[in-house]
Write an enzyme that holds these catalytic residues in place. Structure first.
Site, PDB file in Angstrom:
ATOM      1  N   ASP A   1       0.826  -1.198   0.000  1.00 20.61           N
ATOM      2  CA  ASP A   1       0.000   0.000   0.000  1.00 20.61           C
ATOM      3  C   ASP A   1       0.865   1.254   0.000  1.00 20.61           C
ATOM      4  O   ASP A   1       2.066   1.206   0.300  1.00 20.61           O
ATOM      5  CB  ASP A   1      -0.898   0.028   1.240  1.00 20.61           C
ATOM      6  CG  ASP A   1      -1.936  -1.091   1.239  1.00 20.61           C
ATOM      7  OD1 ASP A   1      -2.296  -1.556   0.149  1.00 20.61           O
ATOM      8  OD2 ASP A   1      -2.379  -1.476   2.336  1.00 20.61           O
TER       9      ASP A   1
ATOM     10  N   TYR B   1       5.615  -9.835   7.419  1.00 21.97           N
ATOM     11  CA  TYR B   1       5.523  -8.402   7.676  1.00 21.97           C
ATOM     12  C   TYR B   1       5.821  -8.105   9.141  1.00 21.97           C
ATOM     13  O   TYR B   1       5.643  -8.967  10.020  1.00 21.97           O
ATOM     14  CB  TYR B   1       4.120  -7.887   7.365  1.00 21.97           C
ATOM     15  CG  TYR B   1       3.820  -7.684   5.903  1.00 21.97           C
ATOM     16  CD1 TYR B   1       4.034  -6.452   5.289  1.00 21.97           C
ATOM     17  CD2 TYR B   1       3.292  -8.722   5.135  1.00 21.97           C
ATOM     18  CE1 TYR B   1       3.748  -6.255   3.944  1.00 21.97           C
ATOM     19  CE2 TYR B   1       3.000  -8.533   3.790  1.00 21.97           C
ATOM     20  CZ  TYR B   1       3.228  -7.295   3.204  1.00 21.97           C
ATOM     21  OH  TYR B   1       2.940  -7.116   1.870  1.00 21.97           O
TER      22      TYR B   1
END
Length: 257
Positions: free
Chosen positions: A54, A119
């Site tokens: 993103d 992540y």
């Protein structure tokens, strides 16, 4: 003419980019990388990434593949590869760095061949100008034990529609989470999560939901109800992008790098 496929390993600070994937009316990492590769290799070059981050999300590790076409081409020598890497790094902005380039089989695919992605999300509790945009500042410390209890529950499920950004065109919302835990780190806390794949906005929504648990707004067991609802509106807020980092991508044909 012969074609050789290459994997390119890079890292980037996502602050100034609208994510990885090229899009109209916004600067993306892929667009900048494609332009640099086309310049250095002296032929139009398009990359395909291991996923899409993103806007504002960082990548400590990211892989993409591209094809190079030339007369009777054989894979570049180590010296040639190092020259290409230096040339790329010299023209790329300081927030994108090339780590390695290596030949792979013609069918190798940066996105579909990845078997694991990891992540990390960083949170700190005291104002720090050097963490601004790279970690999320919270005033009150949440309960890590409760959040880890809730995180463990997530690993019992596969369908994570409740954490997916709306109107995304994917065949399935199933993901296999293999690790999800909160740890103390650098005067703050960090959330680590690994899975075979992730949905758009998934990690930021997961963090927002687990923080609801850590603030005693919901019980850990409420995570089951949220996941089983398959409704994004039942999950927590999407936390700011600046604290999120892609930290690992694994392939069966790529060793430790």
């Amino acid at each position: 003419m012969t074609t050789q496929r290459y994997f390119i390993e890079l890292s980037y600070d996502g602050t100034n980019y609208h994510g990885w994937q090229t899009q109209p009316n916004a600067v993306a990492v892929q667009e900048v990388l494609n332009k640099a590769l086309s310049t250095v290799l002296r032929q139009p070059t398009e990359t395909l990434g291991c996923g899409r981050t993103d806007a504002g999300v960082h990548a400590k590790v990211f892989f993409a593949h591209f094809d190079f076409e030339a007369m009777n081409h054989v894979p570049w020598t180590l010296r040639e590869t190092n020259t290409i890497i230096r040339s790329l790094n010299s023209i790329l902005p300081k927030d994108i760095a090339i780590k390695s380039i290596f030949p792979v089989a013609p069918e190798a695919h940066a996105r579909f061949d990845a078997t694991l992605r990891s992540y990390e999300y960083l949170i700190h509790f005291h104002k720090d100008p050097f963490k601004n945009g790279y970690s999320w500042e919270l005033r009150d410390e949440p309960d890590l034990d409760l959040m880890n209890e809730a995180a463990a529950i997530m690993m019992e499920y596969k369908d994570f529609s409740c954490f997916s950004k709306s109107n995304t065109q994917v065949k399935t919302n199933n993901c296999k989470i293999t690790n999800a835990e909160w740890i103390l780190k650098d005067g703050g806390i960090a959330f680590h999560i690994s899975a075979d794949r992730f949905l758009r906005n998934m990690v930021r929504a997961v963090v927002g939901t687990l923080l609801m648990v850590g603030r005693n707004e919901i019980e850990p067991e409420a995570v089951r109800t949220i996941i089983e609802s398959k409704n994004r509106s039942n999950a927590g807020m999407s936390v700011p992008a600046g604290g999120l980092y892609l930290t690992e991508v694994r392939y069966p044909f790529v060793g430790e790098r």
